[in-house]
Design a protein around this motif. Sequence first.
Motif, PDB file in Angstrom:
ATOM      1  N   PRO A 225      42.978  44.980  51.766  1.00 56.20           N
ATOM      2  CA  PRO A 225      43.508  43.849  50.989  1.00 56.20           C
ATOM      3  C   PRO A 225      42.581  43.348  49.887  1.00 56.20           C
ATOM      4  O   PRO A 225      43.029  43.050  48.783  1.00 56.20           O
ATOM      5  CB  PRO A 225      43.749  42.783  52.061  1.00 56.20           C
ATOM      6  CG  PRO A 225      44.025  43.555  53.299  1.00 56.20           C
ATOM      7  CD  PRO A 225      43.129  44.750  53.220  1.00 56.20           C
ATOM      8  N   LEU A 226      41.283  43.241  50.156  1.00 59.55           N
ATOM      9  CA  LEU A 226      40.359  42.755  49.132  1.00 59.55           C
ATOM     10  C   LEU A 226      40.370  43.665  47.914  1.00 59.55           C
ATOM     11  O   LEU A 226      40.392  43.198  46.768  1.00 59.55           O
ATOM     12  CB  LEU A 226      38.943  42.655  49.701  1.00 59.55           C
ATOM     13  CG  LEU A 226      37.850  42.245  48.698  1.00 59.55           C
ATOM     14  CD1 LEU A 226      38.108  40.847  48.164  1.00 59.55           C
ATOM     15  CD2 LEU A 226      36.465  42.330  49.341  1.00 59.55           C
ATOM     16  N   ALA A 227      40.361  44.970  48.141  1.00 57.71           N
ATOM     17  CA  ALA A 227      40.378  45.925  47.033  1.00 57.71           C
ATOM     18  C   ALA A 227      41.680  45.818  46.248  1.00 57.71           C
ATOM     19  O   ALA A 227      41.687  45.900  45.010  1.00 57.71           O
ATOM     20  CB  ALA A 227      40.188  47.342  47.564  1.00 57.71           C
ATOM     21  N   ILE A 228      42.785  45.612  46.941  1.00 55.27           N
ATOM     22  CA  ILE A 228      44.085  45.475  46.269  1.00 55.27           C
ATOM     23  C   ILE A 228      44.111  44.235  45.388  1.00 55.27           C
ATOM     24  O   ILE A 228      44.557  44.271  44.233  1.00 55.27           O
ATOM     25  CB  ILE A 228      45.219  45.418  47.318  1.00 55.27           C
ATOM     26  CG1 ILE A 228      45.299  46.731  48.097  1.00 55.27           C
ATOM     27  CG2 ILE A 228      46.561  45.119  46.652  1.00 55.27           C
ATOM     28  CD1 ILE A 228      46.237  46.683  49.285  1.00 55.27           C
ATOM     29  N   VAL A 229      43.624  43.127  45.909  1.00 58.71           N
ATOM     30  CA  VAL A 229      43.620  41.875  45.153  1.00 58.71           C
ATOM     31  C   VAL A 229      42.746  41.992  43.905  1.00 58.71           C
ATOM     32  O   VAL A 229      43.128  41.558  42.813  1.00 58.71           O
ATOM     33  CB  VAL A 229      43.137  40.713  46.050  1.00 58.71           C
ATOM     34  CG1 VAL A 229      42.858  39.463  45.224  1.00 58.71           C
ATOM     35  CG2 VAL A 229      44.180  40.409  47.124  1.00 58.71           C
ATOM     36  N   LEU A 230      41.564  42.594  44.055  1.00 59.96           N
ATOM     37  CA  LEU A 230      40.670  42.757  42.907  1.00 59.96           C
ATOM     38  C   LEU A 230      41.266  43.679  41.853  1.00 59.96           C
ATOM     39  O   LEU A 230      41.203  43.396  40.650  1.00 59.96           O
ATOM     40  CB  LEU A 230      39.324  43.300  43.376  1.00 59.96           C
ATOM     41  CG  LEU A 230      38.399  42.317  44.088  1.00 59.96           C
ATOM     42  CD1 LEU A 230      37.202  43.044  44.688  1.00 59.96           C
ATOM     43  CD2 LEU A 230      37.921  41.236  43.132  1.00 59.96           C
ATOM     44  N   LEU A 231      41.838  44.799  42.309  1.00 62.39           N
ATOM     45  CA  LEU A 231      42.426  45.740  41.358  1.00 62.39           C
ATOM     46  C   LEU A 231      43.613  45.112  40.638  1.00 62.39           C
ATOM     47  O   LEU A 231      43.792  45.287  39.426  1.00 62.39           O
ATOM     48  CB  LEU A 231      42.854  47.016  42.089  1.00 62.39           C
ATOM     49  CG  LEU A 231      43.444  48.135  41.223  1.00 62.39           C
ATOM     50  CD1 LEU A 231      42.486  48.523  40.106  1.00 62.39           C
ATOM     51  CD2 LEU A 231      43.797  49.340  42.078  1.00 62.39           C
ATOM     52  N   ALA A 232      44.424  44.363  41.365  1.00 65.07           N
ATOM     53  CA  ALA A 232      45.568  43.680  40.744  1.00 65.07           C
ATOM     54  C   ALA A 232      45.086  42.656  39.722  1.00 65.07           C
ATOM     55  O   ALA A 232      45.660  42.529  38.636  1.00 65.07           O
ATOM     56  CB  ALA A 232      46.416  43.005  41.816  1.00 65.07           C
ATOM     57  N   GLY A 233      44.028  41.908  40.069  1.00 61.37           N
ATOM     58  CA  GLY A 233      43.484  40.928  39.135  1.00 61.37           C
ATOM     59  C   GLY A 233      42.949  41.572  37.871  1.00 61.37           C
ATOM     60  O   GLY A 233      43.041  40.997  36.778  1.00 61.37           O
ATOM     61  N   LEU A 234      42.392  42.776  38.004  1.00 60.84           N
ATOM     62  CA  LEU A 234      41.893  43.499  36.837  1.00 60.84           C
ATOM     63  C   LEU A 234      43.041  44.018  35.980  1.00 60.84           C
ATOM     64  O   LEU A 234      43.057  43.848  34.753  1.00 60.84           O
ATOM     65  CB  LEU A 234      41.013  44.662  37.300  1.00 60.84           C
ATOM     66  CG  LEU A 234      40.520  45.635  36.219  1.00 60.84           C
ATOM     67  CD1 LEU A 234      39.631  44.919  35.218  1.00 60.84           C
ATOM     68  CD2 LEU A 234      39.772  46.809  36.860  1.00 60.84           C
ATOM     69  N   LEU A 235      44.036  44.651  36.605  1.00 58.46           N
ATOM     70  CA  LEU A 235      45.134  45.256  35.850  1.00 58.46           C
ATOM     71  C   LEU A 235      46.049  44.212  35.229  1.00 58.46           C
ATOM     72  O   LEU A 235      46.704  44.473  34.223  1.00 58.46           O
ATOM     73  CB  LEU A 235      45.942  46.183  36.761  1.00 58.46           C
ATOM     74  CG  LEU A 235      45.196  47.421  37.274  1.00 58.46           C
ATOM     75  CD1 LEU A 235      46.083  48.245  38.181  1.00 58.46           C
ATOM     76  CD2 LEU A 235      44.689  48.274  36.109  1.00 58.46           C
ATOM     77  N   ARG A 236      46.096  43.033  35.819  1.00 58.72           N
ATOM     78  CA  ARG A 236      46.951  41.990  35.251  1.00 58.72           C
ATOM     79  C   ARG A 236      46.506  41.610  33.842  1.00 58.72           C
ATOM     80  O   ARG A 236      47.299  41.130  33.034  1.00 58.72           O
ATOM     81  CB  ARG A 236      46.929  40.761  36.162  1.00 58.72           C
ATOM     82  CG  ARG A 236      47.817  39.630  35.666  1.00 58.72           C
ATOM     83  CD  ARG A 236      47.615  38.375  36.487  1.00 58.72           C
ATOM     84  NE  ARG A 236      48.400  38.383  37.700  1.00 58.72           N
ATOM     85  CZ  ARG A 236      48.383  37.382  38.590  1.00 58.72           C
ATOM     86  NH1 ARG A 236      47.630  36.335  38.377  1.00 58.72           N
ATOM     87  NH2 ARG A 236      49.118  37.449  39.685  1.00 58.72           N
ATOM     88  N   THR A 237      45.227  41.821  33.538  1.00 58.96           N
ATOM     89  CA  THR A 237      44.713  41.463  32.216  1.00 58.96           C
ATOM     90  C   THR A 237      45.041  42.511  31.165  1.00 58.96           C
ATOM     91  O   THR A 237      44.701  42.332  29.989  1.00 58.96           O
ATOM     92  CB  THR A 237      43.184  41.292  32.264  1.00 58.96           C
ATOM     93  OG1 THR A 237      42.566  42.571  32.484  1.00 58.96           O
ATOM     94  CG2 THR A 237      42.782  40.330  33.360  1.00 58.96           C
ATOM     95  N   LYS A 238      45.670  43.626  31.554  1.00 58.24           N
ATOM     96  CA  LYS A 238      45.855  44.749  30.642  1.00 58.24           C
ATOM     97  C   LYS A 238      47.326  45.128  30.496  1.00 58.24           C
ATOM     98  O   LYS A 238      48.165  44.748  31.311  1.00 58.24           O
ATOM     99  CB  LYS A 238      45.062  45.960  31.158  1.00 58.24           C
ATOM    100  CG  LYS A 238      43.592  45.654  31.395  1.00 58.24           C
ATOM    101  CD  LYS A 238      42.845  46.852  31.924  1.00 58.24           C
ATOM    102  CE  LYS A 238      41.405  46.470  32.220  1.00 58.24           C
ATOM    103  NZ  LYS A 238      40.700  45.941  31.053  1.00 58.24           N
ATOM    104  N   SER A 239      47.608  45.897  29.463  1.00 53.18           N
ATOM    105  CA  SER A 239      48.950  46.448  29.270  1.00 53.18           C
ATOM    106  C   SER A 239      49.100  47.708  30.123  1.00 53.18           C
ATOM    107  O   SER A 239      48.106  48.284  30.589  1.00 53.18           O
ATOM    108  CB  SER A 239      49.187  46.789  27.793  1.00 53.18           C
ATOM    109  OG  SER A 239      48.324  47.836  27.398  1.00 53.18           O
TER     110      SER A 239
END
Length: 962
Positions: free
Chosen positions: A384-398
């Motif tokens: 879960p921690l890795a998923i949340v971090l990756l989602a937070g990163l990708l949300r900033t991008k197209s």
Amino acid sequence: MASASITFVLNRLGELAVKEAALLSGVGDDIRLLRDKLEWLQTFIQDADQERREGANQYVGLWVRQTRDVAHEVEDVLDDFLRRIDHDTLRQGLPAWRRWLNLAASCTTQVSVRHYLSERMKGIKERLKEISDNVDKYKITTFRTPAAGASSSAHNSTVNTVPAWDEGTEVVGFKAERANLESHLLASDDTSRSVISLVGESGTGKSTLAWEVYDSRIIRDHFDVRAWISVPPQIRDEDILYFIYKRLCPESETSEHNLSTTEKVHEALLVYLKDKCYLVMLDGLVNFSNWNSILHSLPKNEKGSRVMVITRLEDKEAAYANPKVSRLKIGKLDENDSSTLFRRRVFGANNQFEEKIFGSRISEPNVQMQEACKNMFKITHGLPLAIVLLAGLLRTKSISEWKEVLKKLESDNEPKQVKRILALSFDDLPSRLKSCFLYFAGVPENLIYNARRLVRLWAAEGFLKPKKGKTMEDIGQNYLKELISRGMIRLVKRDLNGGVWLVAIHDRLHSFAHAEAHEASFLEAHDNADLFEPGAIRRLHLQNYTETYVPMGTTFPKMRSILGDFAEERSQNEKASFSSTVRAHLPLKKQGNNSDLRYHALHFLPASKFLRVIDLRGLRIKKVPRAIGDMIHVRYLGLRSRSLAKLPSSIARLINLQTLDIKSTEVKKVAEAFWEIPMLRHVVANLLGLPKSAGILNNMQTLTGMICYDPSGNDIKPLHNMVYLRYLQIAGLTKPHWVALEDVFKKLESLMHLHLTGENIPFKLFTKFTLRRLQILELIGKIDTSGVKEEDQYTLPNVTRLVLRLSLTDQKFIDKIGELPSLLELVLSKDSYGEEKLLFSDKGFNSLTSLVMATRVPEWTIRPMSIPKIQKIVLSGCSGMQIKLEGKEGGEGLEGLMGDLKEVVVYSMPQEGSIIVKPANSAFEDKINRVAIKTKSEDITDAMQRDGRWRTGMIAGTMYQQ
């Protein structure tokens, strides 16, 4: 972090060029050339930190380190230049003859200092040239493309992340684990006190799952009392037990002295929990000796009590710690639950960011998303921690940037995945946010932090970039929201203004921040000041919760910040809460014989000539050296020590001071000249008297813990010069003060939070004073309603929370405050109502969602449309109260009569005869019975202490405080 260091220095150079233009004659060109060189170097070093972290090229690591060292050297030169320039003519508190003498001497001084600066700048430029030559000589290059690491969003706050900062953290998956946990806690056939430990890999969401169960209705209804304690590393057993006791029994009359040892706390727990079914949850307990000590001290009362331990120990380690403890292992999410969590964190709870990410050109977003989810699962393996971090990163991008980021991560091995995602998330942050994130390396692990304090520290450090039309506090809040939305820190609770109040950081992110901060020479965290290279330390956080005295004799010539959290004897640590009128006016308790205790003289401070931040909590301090007035760089001065009763007059010379935090001290007065410091933003105190006069303090935001000692009311007049105040807290108010306040409030148009304690509080505070932006109003003391008239109209249109204590109000007053259009929370605390009958009429409280009744009222009548939007009612100490709920026969109109009600918390109330429905309304009575909860001491405490001045789970009094 080399890039962030250069950014910080570039901003300092810009500030110097603007503020000190008159002092730069002859060296201005050198500074401009140096600034240009650093800007070019920053451009080429953007991705070098990533190369350095991977260790792919040893030359890159050397380049980064040398570049960072140059940036630090520039910062040292600038700070030393400003210190050497004779600012005596600007300092406060000096006699006129001294200021003229300093002015005459300053001309010669400035010429020599400018020459010194010029020579240092030439040396730095030569070193930069050498570094640049070495880049070419050894062919140091980075081959990274921006999309694989930091995108263009790394230089600007993103548009997709901030709006979603306050989304909930609902648990996804783990249905079987949740059922097993609830089954263990609620097992009716097991009346013995039992213990269960949650084990599993860090990042699986153990604490999130445990909190959702702990705070669920079925658990709250089952246990008489509950306590959740976050345990930092290396803490004394007696402190853990003390926090458990204070959380279980927050209104205990037991003195601090009687809880000063493990044995005394153990005895108090035995008495209080003798006949109660309790639940204690300990988050972060690792040390084996702690396990046995804590469990031994919690009574086995055969009432079905439970203890839950959330630990970082592996399954086998936990079994070794205590074989009798049941264990529940929390694993990873399957592919379906991983995709659900990922989608929710990327697109938002309502998919509000889907179009922004995919764009209008994508014809098949579902196909794109399915492919991304598959790649995500391969990368995160369901953690879960890795998923949340990756989602937070990708949300900033197209979506076009997603593929390259995911492709990069797919090439890494599983053990390194979380660290790699962390590194990419960190590298994607804007430079200023990197510094703010790394600051978490210097806060205690596994605790919750006050957002206001963090923002004040960031502002003092110079991390916040000024923006026209916004205060530094607003900018700091936006930085916090950005970090929350990216998953870098966790929102614990919002404040009543809709901002960030409490935050936390996951232990793996904390470890990453600690490693990065150490590598970048950004900050060091230790348990004592006996360090190997004190001369190189720039920021130091000392954390020691086991020793009551930590030697502080070392000097730190380059240090910018020193922060400390220390253990302090509870026998000395009286309650420092400002929320009680009695506390403000009772004579101070005489302390025992402390001649055998050692106190810190803080002699090391003057040797740290570049210090900007001093924040020491729990340290034994009797006096502060006068030389502190010569430390002109100090912007934040925090000294929380129960033994401190006086500050030297020299603090008035701290011309750059933004924050003075002396809460939990006995300081009653500071030099009058202190109130002339134009940069002052926050004064947080405990018993501090208002001054007789003050300068123009246009930057002042916070003034709390103030006492009116002048009976004539003249000490109110200085508030005229603080027109931008947002938070104001004053006690000791009498009639002359209210007259003076009437004129002051006409100018305090920015006031948002007002806390007043005094005698005969005039009702015209609600009808005559114009406080249009006020949102939170807390009043302690009798309210004078003699002048209330029917035609009086409210003038507090935006008040959302009203707290009354010792007010002895009447029905006319209740009717009038019921007209406040934005009132969401009403707390009627002890002796807040003085009549036998209380009526909530159909005309009032149309917006109220939360109500606390903690005052004795024999009869309370609620009419059908009086509180139509109420969701939670807390009843405390209302013994013998009859609640008459006037509704229609047969339950008609039930939806209109508190149809949104979800929860009723009953505390210290009789079991029978306390609720009378008139006329009979069985449907509504059934509703009350369905939502009613048994006695919960922590619920009533939470409802009445939302301002955060008191919470358990604190270490050295630092958690949750202003």
